[in-house]
Design a protein around this motif. Structure first.
Motif: not given
Length: 303
Positions: A5-7, A32, A74, A76-77, A106-108, A150
């Motif tokens: 996951r890309r943070l 991450f 893409n 993620w956070g 972004v999801k979070h 999100a």
């Protein structure tokens, strides 16, 4: 690497962002791919981050955060942290970062705000301008995250232990605290512990504990008199202060940032549940352990 996951970590060369990255890299397994955002990728701090495994340094202007996310497909956070140099600027940049992140998918989001009186933090922006700006950023994240599907976690730290240094600003901080009253309590937290809790929030973003939850964070709650006693016991030195005139002047000159905040600390104050937090996070440092383990005073204690 593609499966990670890309943070995105804003303020990566700062204390909180750096602490988060260190906490994640200390994990035995790494879920991450960390993108460290900095205003200057050639700075010493940025170069140090770039040398770490699994960290990529991205240069970005916080006035134009959409350009940051164009470099990170893409994502993620997002770890979002703002600087209270000016409340209006802070709010504008914070909201812009949220929009750019969610527009990119972004999801979070983990956002570092501030405690505004424990449970009252959910509804009271307070009269402190840079507390209120963070409150408005929180509300904006909630609204935009709900619309995009999100989730979020809000971390609400209290005053930073790192404010207590041998610099002029550090002495000013202690003097202002004493002027609020020797028995005036102040809650404190280490930036390292903020980073460690932020890491837990990302690692467990789908859990009931962190999903769409806000956490006030404090590792200690003590008066300036108690802090001075601990400081002398641990370091063998008196707590550093300066002339009261400097503190009084600073409170008036910097009334929006400093004077109003100190008034709020005295009349309302932070209300994090220190006992419960230390039970939940055994690593969380009190003032004594921070002096010994993390502070700049360690070198003088050895001599």
């Amino acid at each position: 690497m593609a499966s990670l996951r890309r943070l995105v970590v804003a303020g990566a060369t700062g204390k909180q962002g750096g602490a988060l990255i260190s906490a994640l890299l200390a994990k035995s397994s790494q879920p991450f791919e960390i993108y460290a955002i900095t205003r200057n990728k050639d700075s010493r701090g940025a170069q140090s981050l770039a040398s770490k495994p699994n960290v990529r340094v991205i240069e970005g202007n916080f006035d134009k955060p959409e350009a940051i996310f164009r470099q990170i497909p893409n994502a993620w956070g997002l770890f979002s942290v703002t600087m209270p140099m000016n409340a209006r600027t802070e709010e504008r940049e914070g909201k812009a970062m949220t929009k750019a992140a969610l527009d990119s998918g972004v999801k979070h989001i983990v956002f570092t705000a501030t405690d505004r009186g424990g449970d009252k933090s959910d509804t009271d922006p307070t009269y402190v301008p840079h507390f209120a700006s963070k409150y408005h950023i929180e509300r904006d994240i909630m609204e935009k995250a709900r619309a995009s599907g999100a989730t979020w976690t809000f971390l609400r730290p209290v005053a930073f232990m790192e404010n207590i240094t041998d610099s002029f600003l550090g002495r000013l901080f202690m003097t202002a605290w004493r002027q609020n009253g020797l028995n005036s309590n102040l809650q404190l937290i280490s930036s390292k512990d903020i980073g460690r809790v932020a890491a837990e929030a990302f690692l467990n973003a789908d859990s009931e504990e962190y999903r769409n939850k806000a956490l006030s964070l404090a590792g200690d709650d003590l008066s300036s008199e108690e802090a001075a006693a601990v400081f002398k016991e641990v370091t063998g030195q008196e707590m550093r202060t300066t002339f009261g005139f400097f503190s009084t002047t600073a409170k008036w000159v910097l009334w929006e940032q400093l004077g109003v905040m100190l008034k709020w600390f005295k009349t309302v104050g932070c209300k994090a549940d220190v006992k419960a937090l230390r039970q939940r996070y055994p690593f969380m440092m009190d003032f004594r352990s921070w002096l010994v383990e993390e502070s700049d005073w360690r070198a003088s204690m050895k001599s």
